[in-house]
Design a protein around this motif. Sequence first.
Motif, PDB file in Angstrom:
ATOM      1  N   ALA A   1       3.257 -43.230 -30.151  1.00  0.00           N
ATOM      2  CA  ALA A   1       3.851 -44.535 -30.484  1.00  0.00           C
ATOM      3  C   ALA A   1       3.460 -44.978 -31.886  1.00  0.00           C
ATOM      4  O   ALA A   1       2.382 -44.639 -32.374  1.00  0.00           O
ATOM      5  CB  ALA A   1       3.384 -45.570 -29.468  1.00  0.00           C
ATOM      6  N   SER A   2       4.341 -45.732 -32.517  1.00  0.00           N
ATOM      7  CA  SER A   2       4.014 -46.214 -33.865  1.00  0.00           C
ATOM      8  C   SER A   2       4.492 -47.636 -34.126  1.00  0.00           C
ATOM      9  O   SER A   2       4.155 -48.230 -35.138  1.00  0.00           O
ATOM     10  CB  SER A   2       4.622 -45.271 -34.908  1.00  0.00           C
ATOM     11  N   GLN A   3       5.281 -48.189 -33.203  1.00  0.00           N
ATOM     12  CA  GLN A   3       5.824 -49.523 -33.479  1.00  0.00           C
ATOM     13  C   GLN A   3       4.837 -50.636 -33.131  1.00  0.00           C
ATOM     14  O   GLN A   3       3.889 -50.432 -32.380  1.00  0.00           O
ATOM     15  CB  GLN A   3       7.101 -49.717 -32.665  1.00  0.00           C
ATOM     16  N   ARG A   4       5.131 -51.825 -33.655  1.00  0.00           N
ATOM     17  CA  ARG A   4       4.325 -53.009 -33.357  1.00  0.00           C
ATOM     18  C   ARG A   4       4.639 -53.473 -31.931  1.00  0.00           C
ATOM     19  O   ARG A   4       5.791 -53.564 -31.530  1.00  0.00           O
ATOM     20  CB  ARG A   4       4.667 -54.106 -34.369  1.00  0.00           C
ATOM     21  N   CYS A   5       3.609 -53.736 -31.151  1.00  0.00           N
ATOM     22  CA  CYS A   5       3.756 -54.205 -29.763  1.00  0.00           C
ATOM     23  C   CYS A   5       3.722 -55.735 -29.752  1.00  0.00           C
ATOM     24  O   CYS A   5       3.133 -56.351 -30.644  1.00  0.00           O
ATOM     25  CB  CYS A   5       2.599 -53.637 -28.945  1.00  0.00           C
ATOM     26  N   GLY A   6       4.308 -56.323 -28.728  1.00  0.00           N
ATOM     27  CA  GLY A   6       4.298 -57.778 -28.580  1.00  0.00           C
ATOM     28  C   GLY A   6       2.900 -58.361 -28.393  1.00  0.00           C
ATOM     29  O   GLY A   6       2.712 -59.578 -28.441  1.00  0.00           O
TER      30      GLY A   6
ATOM     31  N   THR B   1       1.170 -49.113 -29.120  1.00  0.00           N
ATOM     32  CA  THR B   1       0.607 -49.136 -27.761  1.00  0.00           C
ATOM     33  C   THR B   1       1.453 -48.288 -26.798  1.00  0.00           C
ATOM     34  O   THR B   1       2.615 -47.986 -27.069  1.00  0.00           O
ATOM     35  CB  THR B   1       0.573 -50.567 -27.211  1.00  0.00           C
ATOM     36  N   VAL B   2       0.850 -47.953 -25.673  1.00  0.00           N
ATOM     37  CA  VAL B   2       1.579 -47.235 -24.615  1.00  0.00           C
ATOM     38  C   VAL B   2       2.755 -48.091 -24.157  1.00  0.00           C
ATOM     39  O   VAL B   2       3.881 -47.604 -23.997  1.00  0.00           O
ATOM     40  CB  VAL B   2       0.636 -46.916 -23.427  1.00  0.00           C
ATOM     41  N   GLU B   3       2.503 -49.392 -23.973  1.00  0.00           N
ATOM     42  CA  GLU B   3       3.573 -50.278 -23.509  1.00  0.00           C
ATOM     43  C   GLU B   3       4.778 -50.253 -24.467  1.00  0.00           C
ATOM     44  O   GLU B   3       5.917 -50.291 -24.037  1.00  0.00           O
ATOM     45  CB  GLU B   3       3.025 -51.708 -23.356  1.00  0.00           C
ATOM     46  N   SER B   4       4.489 -50.160 -25.774  1.00  0.00           N
ATOM     47  CA  SER B   4       5.573 -50.228 -26.758  1.00  0.00           C
ATOM     48  C   SER B   4       6.448 -48.982 -26.774  1.00  0.00           C
ATOM     49  O   SER B   4       7.505 -48.971 -27.397  1.00  0.00           O
ATOM     50  CB  SER B   4       5.000 -50.465 -28.165  1.00  0.00           C
ATOM     51  N   ILE B   5       6.021 -47.928 -26.071  1.00  0.00           N
ATOM     52  CA  ILE B   5       6.855 -46.716 -26.050  1.00  0.00           C
ATOM     53  C   ILE B   5       7.243 -46.293 -24.634  1.00  0.00           C
ATOM     54  O   ILE B   5       8.254 -45.612 -24.444  1.00  0.00           O
ATOM     55  CB  ILE B   5       6.159 -45.550 -26.807  1.00  0.00           C
ATOM     56  N   ALA B   6       6.465 -46.732 -23.626  1.00  0.00           N
ATOM     57  CA  ALA B   6       6.682 -46.210 -22.273  1.00  0.00           C
ATOM     58  C   ALA B   6       7.304 -47.202 -21.296  1.00  0.00           C
ATOM     59  O   ALA B   6       7.865 -46.804 -20.271  1.00  0.00           O
ATOM     60  CB  ALA B   6       5.350 -45.719 -21.703  1.00  0.00           C
ATOM     61  N   ALA B   7       7.199 -48.507 -21.569  1.00  0.00           N
ATOM     62  CA  ALA B   7       7.647 -49.509 -20.593  1.00  0.00           C
ATOM     63  C   ALA B   7       9.169 -49.562 -20.483  1.00  0.00           C
ATOM     64  O   ALA B   7       9.884 -49.044 -21.349  1.00  0.00           O
ATOM     65  CB  ALA B   7       7.106 -50.877 -21.008  1.00  0.00           C
ATOM     66  N   GLY B   8       9.642 -50.212 -19.445  1.00  0.00           N
ATOM     67  CA  GLY B   8      11.086 -50.389 -19.240  1.00  0.00           C
ATOM     68  C   GLY B   8      11.758 -51.017 -20.450  1.00  0.00           C
ATOM     69  O   GLY B   8      12.821 -50.560 -20.895  1.00  0.00           O
ATOM     70  N   ARG B   9      11.136 -52.055 -20.972  1.00  0.00           N
ATOM     71  CA  ARG B   9      11.657 -52.714 -22.178  1.00  0.00           C
ATOM     72  C   ARG B   9      11.806 -51.725 -23.333  1.00  0.00           C
ATOM     73  O   ARG B   9      12.779 -51.744 -24.073  1.00  0.00           O
ATOM     74  CB  ARG B   9      10.688 -53.815 -22.630  1.00  0.00           C
ATOM     75  N   ALA B  10      10.771 -50.895 -23.502  1.00  0.00           N
ATOM     76  CA  ALA B  10      10.763 -49.937 -24.612  1.00  0.00           C
ATOM     77  C   ALA B  10      11.854 -48.880 -24.422  1.00  0.00           C
ATOM     78  O   ALA B  10      12.525 -48.483 -25.378  1.00  0.00           O
ATOM     79  CB  ALA B  10       9.394 -49.263 -24.706  1.00  0.00           C
ATOM     80  N   ILE B  11      12.045 -48.450 -23.184  1.00  0.00           N
ATOM     81  CA  ILE B  11      13.050 -47.420 -22.887  1.00  0.00           C
ATOM     82  C   ILE B  11      14.457 -47.929 -23.220  1.00  0.00           C
ATOM     83  O   ILE B  11      15.233 -47.253 -23.908  1.00  0.00           O
ATOM     84  CB  ILE B  11      12.935 -46.986 -21.399  1.00  0.00           C
ATOM     85  N   SER B  12      14.778 -49.138 -22.780  1.00  0.00           N
ATOM     86  CA  SER B  12      16.132 -49.641 -23.066  1.00  0.00           C
ATOM     87  C   SER B  12      16.295 -49.975 -24.546  1.00  0.00           C
ATOM     88  O   SER B  12      17.351 -49.739 -25.140  1.00  0.00           O
ATOM     89  CB  SER B  12      16.494 -50.823 -22.167  1.00  0.00           C
ATOM     90  N   ALA B  13      15.231 -50.484 -25.180  1.00  0.00           N
ATOM     91  CA  ALA B  13      15.327 -50.803 -26.608  1.00  0.00           C
ATOM     92  C   ALA B  13      15.559 -49.534 -27.429  1.00  0.00           C
ATOM     93  O   ALA B  13      16.371 -49.518 -28.365  1.00  0.00           O
ATOM     94  CB  ALA B  13      14.054 -51.507 -27.081  1.00  0.00           C
TER      95      ALA B  13
END
Length: 294
Positions: A164-169, A175-187
């Motif tokens: 991952a390399s993007q800025r997380c909320g 973060t893992v959330e910024s690349i793996a979460a449902g939000r990240a997948i659809s984005a």
Amino acid sequence: LSGVALDLGGTKLAAARIERGDIVARAQVPTRGAASTADQVADMQDLARNVGLETSDPIAMAVAGRVDAGGIWRAVNSETLSNLSDVNLRTLGSDVFDRQVSVINDAQAAALAEYHFGAGQGSDAMAYVTVSTGVGGGFVIGGMPLRSANGLSGHIGFSTSRLASQRCGCGRLGTVESIAAGRAISAEANRRGHRVKDAREVFEHWRAGADWAADIINTSAAAVAEMCANLTATLGIDRVVLGGGIGLAEGYAQRVSHYLGTEPSLFRPYVVPARLGADGVLLGALAAMDWSTE
Ligand code: BMX
């Protein structure tokens, strides 16, 4: 185990009436991500009434976000719940419902439920991992839930991933959330020019054979696998109970296991699907309430 349990996640708000451990009524509405803390509690009250709330019912709340030892509720990822103020949810809930209410993080509640009644039974060092709107978790080590006064323990989605390399909320980078979460997948699908409403649609494209969808889902699963190996290194986790809408989606756990297979065996916990599904949060919230007053 009887009472009314509420589960406020990043996407849906659920309520259940539980009688002697069984869910006998349930209701669900979409979460209003931009609502204030007071409005979130008002939504919970409406939904609790829909499942037949009675004056004598104990009320247990499980919420996305961190709840500190004093009862203050805050978002960690402020893109998911964008309008929470530093309000004491235990006090506010007690005022609104006119009785004592208990408050716990949603993933910590599910971790307790899986450990005591579900797929975590008998584990020495268990991590519950939810891959859902966000990526969250809870640990039960030597039979004890791991808690911290700031309410942050278990928030493994905010650890970083080499993928991952993007800025997380939450403010961190990659973060893992910024690349793996449902939000990240659809984005990510939308970023690549594939119009989707949510992660579920990306899974549909994956099953229909779309390479781009496979790539996004594989990246999510690889990040979660890396995170599980990290958990094993830090806490000696022997079992990961995988839950959440993405975590329990058909085929996803196999992808996580596939990527874990690339790790040395010492860092490979046993990955099992959550047995209680979405009910774990509700049952765990009410169980945690009973145990904390014992
Ligand atoms: C996020 C974080 C956690 C939560 C987890 C799963 C916020 C708003 N949420 O990591 O507190 O437990 O997501 O939540 O900071 P869900 O909404 O995906 O169920």
